[in-house]
Design a protein around this motif. Structure first.
Motif: not given
Length: 348
Positions: A284-285, A287-292, A247, A281, A239
């Motif tokens: 998806q931005d 921020g969302q990609y970091k979670l992936i 993004s 992906v 994160r």
């Protein structure tokens, strides 16, 4: 006879890692995964290493002594590093895995080789200058450690050395020592060839400064993923990974090093290409990609952590692995060192 020895040299690989703390993701993806590959398949970078005796890996504890170490902590780190390598898939029955200091011929050969290397050549090495820059007193061991590295390689008449691009300079010292020996005493060793561990995964970037290499010595603890990190630690570090103001997820290492570093990590863990990842992906931005990426890391690291935890519950087994490996290494090293001593006139 010596020239015949060179001509009949079979492919043999040697590589080592210092027991100076936990493995980080750069160590794992850049080096250890390649070691596991050659142990499992016998092949690396187009070369074939036919038997376990042709695949040597060492926990190089003597190198760790070039800087001050707490003895109890060093001992723990030796066992911890061995457990990490085994947990990552390095099968000790299909290679020789040993502790460097358990084979005294390493230190003995280092002294012999130091007589074939000059001080100006060692003082020009980039790593020595960087590591000694902030020291008021520079240990002799830090200055001479490339000679010990050369001994590590030449002791086993190694033909190939897996090496990162930033360590090629040290292997050049080995080549220079070899040439100096051959010029004065005649040919004996095959000249070790580098197997350069290239590609993005071989040089992962810091999560906080993505223009710099990922390193355990970074002062920012969020810059580096360690194989021992908990799921929450991995999630937090991902994160906090530095990207940019765009993004969209894209792969452009030169202009977008931060997000590209995450794509490199993701691809190394899943086998997907950067193009495939960016397509999957899409929408998806970052921020969302970091979670992936964090989920992919935790899925990959969990079984390694479980195997390591089990191994550390059995330290006697870890020690038995090292002892067995050292015995095998000594069997290879002893006749080579004896032959060298005879060439030098130390033995009849």
């Amino acid at each position: 006879m010596a020239s015949q020895i060179i001509q009949t040299a079979v492919p043999r690989l040697f590589s080592g890692i210092q027991p100076t703390g936990a493995l980080h993701l750069g160590n794992y993806l850049g080096a250890v995964q390649r070691w596991v590959q050659v142990v499992q398949t016998g092949h690396l970078a187009g070369q074939h290493f036919a038997t376990p005796q042709d695949r040597l890996f060492s926990v190089v504890d003597l190198h760790a002594l070039t800087l001050p170490q707490d003895p109890a902590r060093l001992r723990r780190h030796i066992l911890d590093m061995t457990a990490s390598l085994l947990a990552c898939g390095l099968d000790a029955e299909r290679c020789i895995l040993f502790q460097q200091s358990d084979v005294s011929a390493h230190a003995e050969l280092a002294w012999l080789l130091s007589c074939f290397c000059n001080m100006p050549r060692l003082s020009r090495l980039t790593q020595f200058r960087e590591k000694s820059a902030h020291l008021t007193e520079v240990p002799l061991g830090l200055f001479a450690y490339p000679v010990l590295q050369s001994a590590d390689v030449l002791l086993y008449r190694t033909t190939h050395v897996p090496v990162g691009e930033d360590n090629l300079q040290n292997l050049h010292i080995t080549a220079q020592i070899t040439k100096s020996w051959h010029h004065r005493l005649g040919p004996f060793w095959p000249e070790p060839q580098p197997l350069v561990l290239a590609g993005p995964a071989a040089r992962l970037k810091s999560l906080r400064q993505p223009t710099k290499k990922m390193s355990k010595s970074d002062v920012n603890p969020k810059s580096c993923i360690f194989l021992d990190d908990t799921p929450d630690q991995v999630l937090t570090k991902c994160r906090k990974a530095v990207t940019d103001s765009i993004s969209e997820v894209s792969y452009d290492p030169e202009n977008r090093p931060g997000v590209s570093n995450l794509v490199t990590i993701h691809g190394a863990l899943t086998g997907l290409s950067p193009t495939d990842i960016c397509q999957r992906v899409q929408g998806q931005d970052t921020g969302q990609y970091k979670l992936i990426v964090a989920q992919a890391l935790n899925d990959h690291l969990q079984p390694i952590q479980e195997r390591k935890a089990h191994l550390l519950q059995h330290p006697k087994h870890i020690q038995q692995v090292l002892d067995h490996g050292a015995a095998q290494a000594r069997e290879i090293a002893a006749p080579n060192l004896l032959a060298l001593k005879r060439i030098l006139g130390l033995k009849s």
